[in-house]
Design a protein around this motif. Structure first.
Motif, short mmCIF file in Angstrom:
data_model
loop_
_atom_site.label_atom_id
_atom_site.label_comp_id
_atom_site.label_asym_id
_atom_site.label_seq_id
_atom_site.Cartn_x
_atom_site.Cartn_y
_atom_site.Cartn_z
N THR A 47 0.84 -1.20 0.00
CA THR A 47 0.00 0.00 0.00
C THR A 47 0.87 1.25 0.00
O THR A 47 0.62 2.20 -0.75
CB THR A 47 -0.95 0.00 1.21
N LEU A 48 1.89 1.25 0.83
CA LEU A 48 2.81 2.38 0.89
C LEU A 48 3.49 2.59 -0.46
O LEU A 48 3.63 3.71 -0.94
CB LEU A 48 3.85 2.17 1.99
N ASP A 49 3.89 1.50 -1.08
CA ASP A 49 4.51 1.55 -2.41
C ASP A 49 3.56 2.16 -3.43
O ASP A 49 3.95 3.05 -4.20
CB ASP A 49 4.92 0.14 -2.84
N ALA A 50 2.31 1.73 -3.41
CA ALA A 50 1.32 2.25 -4.36
C ALA A 50 1.04 3.73 -4.14
O ALA A 50 0.90 4.50 -5.09
CB ALA A 50 0.02 1.44 -4.26
N ILE A 51 0.97 4.15 -2.88
CA ILE A 51 0.75 5.56 -2.56
C ILE A 51 1.93 6.40 -3.05
O ILE A 51 1.75 7.45 -3.66
CB ILE A 51 0.50 5.76 -1.06
N CYS A 52 3.14 5.92 -2.77
CA CYS A 52 4.34 6.65 -3.19
C CYS A 52 4.43 6.76 -4.71
O CYS A 52 4.81 7.80 -5.24
CB CYS A 52 5.60 6.01 -2.62
N ARG A 53 4.07 5.71 -5.41
CA ARG A 53 4.08 5.75 -6.87
C ARG A 53 3.05 6.74 -7.39
O ARG A 53 3.32 7.53 -8.28
CB ARG A 53 3.82 4.36 -7.45
N ALA A 54 1.85 6.70 -6.80
CA ALA A 54 0.76 7.59 -7.25
C ALA A 54 1.09 9.06 -6.98
O ALA A 54 0.76 9.92 -7.80
CB ALA A 54 -0.54 7.20 -6.56
N LEU A 55 1.72 9.33 -5.84
CA LEU A 55 2.01 10.71 -5.46
C LEU A 55 3.43 11.14 -5.85
O LEU A 55 3.82 12.28 -5.59
CB LEU A 55 1.81 10.90 -3.95
N GLU A 56 4.19 10.22 -6.45
CA GLU A 56 5.57 10.48 -6.84
C GLU A 56 6.37 11.06 -5.67
O GLU A 56 6.93 12.16 -5.74
CB GLU A 56 5.62 11.43 -8.04
N CYS A 57 6.40 10.29 -4.58
CA CYS A 57 7.11 10.73 -3.38
C CYS A 57 7.84 9.54 -2.75
O CYS A 57 7.77 8.43 -3.25
CB CYS A 57 6.13 11.34 -2.38
N GLN A 58 8.54 9.80 -1.68
CA GLN A 58 9.26 8.79 -0.93
C GLN A 58 8.49 8.46 0.35
O GLN A 58 7.73 9.30 0.85
CB GLN A 58 10.65 9.30 -0.55
N PRO A 59 8.67 7.25 0.92
CA PRO A 59 7.99 6.91 2.17
C PRO A 59 8.26 7.93 3.28
O PRO A 59 7.37 8.24 4.07
CB PRO A 59 8.55 5.54 2.54
#
Length: 68
Positions: A47-59
């Protein structure tokens, strides 16, 4: 010690709505809202990976550690 969630800050900078992000990440609006408000007790790495990909950010943009 506490892990703080700054998802709302990142979403605001990226001009992303809760509904759009939930659809893109593939999680329910309710679960994303729980995460965004800091009420979540855990988050899956997928989930964290998908959020970071969608928002183009780092954890680290979403999660921070604060010593209480």
């Amino acid at each position: 010690m506490a892990i703080r969630i700054k998802l709302s800050n990142v979403m605001e900078r990226k001009d992303a709505s809760l509904t759009e992000l939930a659809d893109e990440v593939g999680i329910t609006l309710a679960n994303l809202s729980i995460l965004k408000t800091g009420k979540a007790k855990a988050i899956r790495f997928t989930t964290l990976d998908a959020i970071c990909r969608a928002l183009e950010c780092q954890p680290g943009d979403i999660l921070t550690f604060e010593d209480e």
